[in-house]
Design a protein around this motif. Structure first.
Motif, PDB file in Angstrom:
ATOM      1  N   PHE A   1      42.417  21.612 -17.619  1.00  0.00           N
ATOM      2  CA  PHE A   1      41.075  21.121 -17.912  1.00  0.00           C
ATOM      3  C   PHE A   1      41.226  19.795 -18.652  1.00  0.00           C
ATOM      4  O   PHE A   1      41.795  19.751 -19.739  1.00  0.00           O
ATOM      5  N   VAL A   2      40.742  18.729 -18.048  1.00  0.00           N
ATOM      6  CA  VAL A   2      40.930  17.387 -18.572  1.00  0.00           C
ATOM      7  C   VAL A   2      39.595  16.856 -19.086  1.00  0.00           C
ATOM      8  O   VAL A   2      38.594  16.872 -18.355  1.00  0.00           O
ATOM      9  N   ARG A   3      39.584  16.357 -20.310  1.00  0.00           N
ATOM     10  CA  ARG A   3      38.365  15.760 -20.863  1.00  0.00           C
ATOM     11  C   ARG A   3      38.271  14.310 -20.387  1.00  0.00           C
ATOM     12  O   ARG A   3      39.113  13.478 -20.728  1.00  0.00           O
ATOM     13  N   LEU A   4      37.243  14.024 -19.610  1.00  0.00           N
ATOM     14  CA  LEU A   4      37.089  12.699 -19.016  1.00  0.00           C
ATOM     15  C   LEU A   4      35.968  11.881 -19.644  1.00  0.00           C
ATOM     16  O   LEU A   4      35.724  10.756 -19.210  1.00  0.00           O
ATOM     17  N   HIS A   5      35.298  12.429 -20.632  1.00  0.00           N
ATOM     18  CA  HIS A   5      34.143  11.720 -21.200  1.00  0.00           C
ATOM     19  C   HIS A   5      34.550  10.320 -21.676  1.00  0.00           C
ATOM     20  O   HIS A   5      35.417  10.160 -22.534  1.00  0.00           O
ATOM     21  N   GLY A   6      33.922   9.306 -21.079  1.00  0.00           N
ATOM     22  CA  GLY A   6      34.182   7.930 -21.450  1.00  0.00           C
ATOM     23  C   GLY A   6      35.473   7.350 -20.910  1.00  0.00           C
ATOM     24  O   GLY A   6      35.782   6.187 -21.176  1.00  0.00           O
TER      25      GLY A   6
ATOM     26  N   LEU B   1      31.964  13.630 -11.325  1.00  0.00           N
ATOM     27  CA  LEU B   1      32.504  12.785 -12.389  1.00  0.00           C
ATOM     28  C   LEU B   1      31.434  12.452 -13.427  1.00  0.00           C
ATOM     29  O   LEU B   1      31.708  12.401 -14.633  1.00  0.00           O
ATOM     30  N   ALA B   2      30.214  12.240 -12.958  1.00  0.00           N
ATOM     31  CA  ALA B   2      29.117  11.952 -13.881  1.00  0.00           C
ATOM     32  C   ALA B   2      28.859  13.146 -14.794  1.00  0.00           C
ATOM     33  O   ALA B   2      28.606  12.984 -16.003  1.00  0.00           O
ATOM     34  N   ARG B   3      28.930  14.363 -14.250  1.00  0.00           N
ATOM     35  CA  ARG B   3      28.748  15.563 -15.073  1.00  0.00           C
ATOM     36  C   ARG B   3      29.812  15.649 -16.152  1.00  0.00           C
ATOM     37  O   ARG B   3      29.562  16.151 -17.252  1.00  0.00           O
ATOM     38  N   ALA B   4      31.017  15.167 -15.832  1.00  0.00           N
ATOM     39  CA  ALA B   4      32.115  15.203 -16.798  1.00  0.00           C
ATOM     40  C   ALA B   4      32.078  14.024 -17.761  1.00  0.00           C
ATOM     41  O   ALA B   4      32.908  13.943 -18.672  1.00  0.00           O
ATOM     42  N   GLY B   5      31.137  13.096 -17.572  1.00  0.00           N
ATOM     43  CA  GLY B   5      31.020  11.954 -18.466  1.00  0.00           C
ATOM     44  C   GLY B   5      32.036  10.864 -18.223  1.00  0.00           C
ATOM     45  O   GLY B   5      32.244   9.993 -19.076  1.00  0.00           O
ATOM     46  N   ALA B   6      32.697  10.878 -17.053  1.00  0.00           N
ATOM     47  CA  ALA B   6      33.707   9.863 -16.759  1.00  0.00           C
ATOM     48  C   ALA B   6      33.062   8.507 -16.522  1.00  0.00           C
ATOM     49  O   ALA B   6      31.903   8.415 -16.087  1.00  0.00           O
ATOM     50  N   ALA B   7      33.819   7.452 -16.775  1.00  0.00           N
ATOM     51  CA  ALA B   7      33.386   6.094 -16.455  1.00  0.00           C
ATOM     52  C   ALA B   7      33.967   5.733 -15.091  1.00  0.00           C
ATOM     53  O   ALA B   7      35.181   5.573 -14.950  1.00  0.00           O
ATOM     54  N   ILE B   8      33.113   5.633 -14.085  1.00  0.00           N
ATOM     55  CA  ILE B   8      33.577   5.359 -12.728  1.00  0.00           C
ATOM     56  C   ILE B   8      33.805   3.854 -12.579  1.00  0.00           C
ATOM     57  O   ILE B   8      32.903   3.055 -12.828  1.00  0.00           O
TER      58      ILE B   8
ATOM     59  N   LEU C   1      43.468   8.241 -13.184  1.00  0.00           N
ATOM     60  CA  LEU C   1      43.120   9.054 -12.017  1.00  0.00           C
ATOM     61  C   LEU C   1      42.388   8.206 -10.993  1.00  0.00           C
ATOM     62  O   LEU C   1      41.638   7.296 -11.350  1.00  0.00           O
ATOM     63  N   ALA C   2      42.591   8.541  -9.719  1.00  0.00           N
ATOM     64  CA  ALA C   2      41.864   7.865  -8.643  1.00  0.00           C
ATOM     65  C   ALA C   2      41.469   8.888  -7.589  1.00  0.00           C
ATOM     66  O   ALA C   2      42.233   9.813  -7.283  1.00  0.00           O
ATOM     67  N   ILE C   3      40.263   8.713  -7.047  1.00  0.00           N
ATOM     68  CA  ILE C   3      39.775   9.564  -5.959  1.00  0.00           C
ATOM     69  C   ILE C   3      39.496   8.673  -4.764  1.00  0.00           C
ATOM     70  O   ILE C   3      38.769   7.681  -4.866  1.00  0.00           O
ATOM     71  N   VAL C   4      40.078   9.032  -3.631  1.00  0.00           N
ATOM     72  CA  VAL C   4      39.908   8.269  -2.399  1.00  0.00           C
ATOM     73  C   VAL C   4      39.066   9.101  -1.443  1.00  0.00           C
ATOM     74  O   VAL C   4      39.484  10.161  -0.975  1.00  0.00           O
ATOM     75  N   ALA C   5      37.847   8.639  -1.165  1.00  0.00           N
ATOM     76  CA  ALA C   5      36.919   9.347  -0.274  1.00  0.00           C
ATOM     77  C   ALA C   5      36.566   8.410   0.882  1.00  0.00           C
ATOM     78  O   ALA C   5      35.419   7.964   1.015  1.00  0.00           O
TER      79      ALA C   5
END
Length: 252
Positions: free
Chosen positions: A10-15, A34-41, A50-54
């Motif tokens: 479980f990784v904390r991604l907020h900000g 990612l938005a739910r986790a508070g990550a900055a896209i 981290l990177a996501i390729v879609a």
């Protein structure tokens, strides 16, 4: 010993910055998560871990994966499990309790079906129970200074039918006001019927999950031993009288 396909974390991604590359439904789904986790896209050239390729196009997607991996990033390649360093699970959210179901990217549909079953099974009160246990840490430490005794008392309360049964309707405040002591030092013996851990009874599985140590024959299958707590001692040979709960596993 069989290897885990992936180690759940479980990784904390907020900000924190996460690269998301691609457009369309798959990218939108990842963006929402990612938005739910508070990550900055962020875009491709930004610093990130981290990177996501879609991306639908195979060649374009694999080229992007190669670029990110060359930079040392961990990559999720949507619908390409063989190229994923990490996958994104189906989630049941009972904040702060999170249940994640992963298939290693093999079948998102199966993960979603399991999530729907668990959504119906797990009550909305799980989060409140977790917060109550957190708030009661001081009380529990004072009542049970020994960590093993404290863990066994909590395990007994959380067991099916217990005062804190997560699927029941117990009152955490009432139990925490006067927490019951666990059963005394004891040894339980389990004679295995097969090498299949699914043949363990519910009681046997609960005992293994609560044990401080497991004495076992050398030929007890690793899959059975894996049902014990990760920090429970595994001891090959004859049992000895020791504090807490000891389990003796005998092969069939």
């Amino acid at each position: 010993m069989p290897f885990l396909h992936s180690l759940p974390l479980f990784v904390r991604l907020h900000g924190r910055p996460v690269i998301l590359l691609g457009e369309g439904d798959a990218a939108d789904a990842k963006r929402r998560l990612l938005a739910r986790a508070g990550a900055a896209i962020v875009g491709e050239d930004a610093p990130a871990a981290l990177a996501i390729v879609a991306i639908d196009d195979e060649a374009e997607a694999l080229a992007a994966v190669a670029r990110f991996k060359a930079r040392g990033l961990l990559v999720n390649a949507v619908d390409r499990p063989d190229h994923c360093d990490f996958t994104l699970p189906a989630i049941v959210d009972r904040d702060p309790v999170i249940v994640a179901i992963g298939t290693g990217g093999v079948s998102a549909g199966l993960a979603a079906a399991l999530r729907q079953r668990l959504e119906a099974l797990l009550p909305s009160t799980l989060g409140a129970l977790a917060h109550a246990l957190q708030a009661g840490r001081g009380t529990l430490r004072a009542r049970f200074p020994d960590a093993g005794e404290r863990r066994r008392a909590i395990a007994a309360a959380l067991a099916p039918g217990g005062s804190l049964d997560p699927l029941g309707d117990g009152d955490p405040a009432a139990w925490l006001a006067d927490p019951a002591a666990p059963a005394g030092d004891r040894t339980e013996t389990i004679v295995l019927r097969s090498a299949d851990p699914d043949d363990l009874t519910l009681r046997e599985a609960r005992l293994l999950a609560s044990a401080d140590r497991v004495f076992h024959d050398a030929d007890v299958p690793p899959a059975i031993l894996d049902r014990a707590r990760a920090d429970a001692a595994r001891i090959v040979g004859s049992p000895r009288i020791m504090p807490g709960l000891s389990i003796v596993l005998r092969a069939s």
